[in-house]
Design an enzyme around this catalytic site. Sequence first.
Site: not given
Length: 331
Positions: A286, A118, A208, A36, A146, A191, A93, A142
Amino acid sequence: MKILVSGGAGYIGSHLVRELSTQQDYEIIVLDNLSKGHIKSIPNGIKFEKADVRDKKALERIFSEYKPDVVMHFCASISVEESVADPLEYYENNVVGTIYLLQAMKKHNVKYFIFSSSAAIFGNAKKVPITDNMRPDPINPYADTKAVVEKLLAWSENAYGLKYICLRYFNACGAHESGEIGEDHDPETHLIPLILQVALGQRDSISIFGDDYETKDGTCVRDYIHVTDLATAHIKALEYLIRENKSQSFNLGSGEGYTVKEIINAARNVTSHPIQAVVEARRIGDPAVLIAESTRAEQILGWKRKYNTIEDIVASAWKYHKSHINGYNDH
Ligand code: NAD
């Protein structure tokens, strides 16, 4: 002092490398598999090893050759959506890769580790601002990778005397003041770059997701922290580790929240483009508001942010995107 920067060709790692390279005291070795990252983001004269952290033989060679004193570990797979679709790949990973790195450190007697954690570890935090001592409650693979590494580090300190600092970034954003390096993720999910793609005519509108949250304008509130401020926090963390020889975990944000609409308006001001926005349904998972309590990092590390307004942050991103319409264009 020799610093091995894993993932140093990525967005945040490359900004750290840029900051470190301006100081005399550090010899930098970047390790990145370029899955990446972008080789063009690394300044000339910096040692670069194209290698994968899951490749034990490559790690053995790199540790034997360079004998680093410190590892700063940025490399990871970073998409929440991908991690939900393919959790095994993410644990391999982000967790197995980190284990191999820690094993190489143990074998070669490298004692200091700085980890890119994070804010995602806090999941749908029930209380804001989010303090450093709040209990992690990850809600996707994800974020869990962490949280697992954070635990692994605590056990490694206990067992092997490793000293580490976990830095939990909130929303990393912006670009280097030169405009030479910036954010180029593939696919882009962040964003500010997505909004700026509208200003560049590369997408018609910005979505949005939900405008009926209990926030001042109904859109989600997040804490945006400039990538150069994250880089300087790493240098402060490194100085602290060497000085105090003590492990710590810090949240890194600005302590202020901006709504999605406020970010879009900032981008309209900076770019003078109308930037069309389209309201869509809320996304599952969210949270309405995520803001960091970062004063502990400021007090203990002596870290001070340079970017204090969202306009300045967006302007720095705009400088990069305007001059790199297709990003680094090297994949
Ligand atoms: P990025 O994708 O730009 O950088 C990651 C780098 O790691 C890339 O250069 C990639 O090529 C490299 N890499 C990935 N897997 C590798 C492997 N197995 N071996 C060697 N290199 C490998 O991502 P970023 O935005 O710079 O994020 C850096 C770190 O910060 C990540 O650990 C991420 O989870 C964390 N983080 C980022 C944000 C954010 O807002 N961008 C927020 C919180 C935490």
